[in-house]
Motif scaffolding. Structure first.
Motif: not given
Length: 130
Positions: A43-48, A36-41
């Motif tokens: 996702g945040v990187t792609i969004y930025k 879950i942590g890696v998937a969130s990271l």
């Protein structure tokens, strides 16, 4: 005796030792949290990266020529610098013995004039393509 052996044998077969699964459960929980942590990271990187604007990109600094300006400062009097039509002065900076005047249109730099403070003459122009 046969009945007794069968009941003892049946009791032994039904009573199996249950393995201890606490270690396995803790490993599964830890791996789930990591996934879950890696998937969130990601996702945040792609969004930025998707919402990054081109205006915030850093411009590489070009070293200015230092041999053009003489070290002796002479009085040159008053110099009039005309602002090009449709542009406004964005910034004025002095760097390495040169004066840099940046002209902007709609808050976007378009032209940089390079002057020599010692002589008051224009050394060059940098035209910035949009």
């Amino acid at each position: 005796m046969d009945i007794r052996k069968e009941t003892i044998l049946a009791d032994l077969m039904t009573e199996e030792e249950v393995p201890n699964t606490t270690f396995l459960k803790s490993v599964v929980i830890i791996l789930g949290i990591l996934i879950i942590g890696v998937a969130s990271l990601i996702g945040v990187t792609i969004y930025k990266r998707a919402t990054k604007t081109t205006e915030t990109e850093t411009v590489q600094e070009i070293p200015l020529p230092t041999g053009i300006v003489t070290s002796s400062i002479s009085s040159f009097g008053e110099v009039n610098i005309n602002v090009p039509a449709g542009l406004s002065v964005g910034s004025v900076k002095a760097d390495q013995g040169l004066l840099l005047i940046t002209y902007e249109r709609f808050e976007k730099p378009e032209l940089i004039l390079v002057f020599s403070p010692a002589t008051g003459k224009e050394i060059g122009r940098l035209l910035l393509n949009p």
